[in-house]
Write an enzyme that holds these catalytic residues in place. Sequence first.
Site, PDB file in Angstrom:
ATOM      1  N   SER A 149       0.779 -30.380 -88.820  1.00 35.09           N
ATOM      2  CA  SER A 149       2.036 -30.280 -88.085  1.00 35.09           C
ATOM      3  C   SER A 149       1.722 -30.228 -86.597  1.00 35.09           C
ATOM      4  O   SER A 149       0.646 -29.768 -86.196  1.00 35.09           O
ATOM      5  CB  SER A 149       2.796 -29.010 -88.490  1.00 35.09           C
ATOM      6  N   TYR A 171       2.713 -19.723 -89.544  1.00 33.15           N
ATOM      7  CA  TYR A 171       2.728 -21.171 -89.775  1.00 33.15           C
ATOM      8  C   TYR A 171       1.843 -21.911 -88.780  1.00 33.15           C
ATOM      9  O   TYR A 171       1.033 -22.765 -89.164  1.00 33.15           O
ATOM     10  CB  TYR A 171       4.170 -21.685 -89.695  1.00 33.15           C
TER      11      TYR A 171
END
Length: 274
Positions: A149, A171
């Site tokens: 990501s 995350y």
Amino acid sequence: MSANLNVASLFNVKGKIVLVTGGSAGIGKMIASGFAQNGAKAVAEITAGLKNATASGSVSYIVANVGSKAGCDALVNEFKKRESKLHVLVNNSGITWGGPYEDFPEEKGWDNVFNVNVKSIFYMTAGLTELLAKDSNNRDPARVINISSTASVDPRSEGALSRPGNGTWSYQPSKAAVNHLTSQLALKLAPRHVTVNAILPGVFPSKMTAFGLKTAGDEVFTANQPTGRYGSTEDMAGMAVFLSSPASAHVTGAHIILDGGARYNSRPMPDAKL
């Protein structure tokens, strides 16, 4: 003899056997669909109860949960019952968790996020290395594609993709770990003729971005996109097919940002409004 530089040859994935974890929706479904529509034999790992969500005659399914080593081992064993070779492994499964900085939960916030986002990549790749390396060579290597990501290179943890007062504190570091693990695996598996690369998506429609897209609105995200839009199925499927085709046989250890140039826009994302 001159090389065959026809597009049909350079980007050919016909007949490839592909396993996509987290293939029931979002980016995983985009990737599985891209392979299936180009003649590959796609196998998507899905969670229980979601089989009908991606029904397709060209995609088969394995119900599993990669949130533990035991779950990864079960998926690997089931795949080995069906196939004796694997050409492409797409480690796509990923989760996130939003919570307050002062009281961020350990098990759901940290442990589970790292289990799914990082540990599963290692255990799935290690468990399937023999099938990936089988009959591979330096002109036609097997491929591992890890879905990271842009959060891995952007330290902002609070914004439009989480509720006000919450941050995705685990995350970002989990996806940074994916990048480094990709480099480690690329080095480890190169002698076995297996390439390992990471795709770093920006904003794509998925379960993870659904909250932000709904509450903040599309205009918040498109305003921060130099291209004027967020990612599409064609963007993601195209990148995955490229990384699995003869055109990318000499590409390994790459971390490819797929964000429409959003990383060059320094304006912070506004907080989502409920």
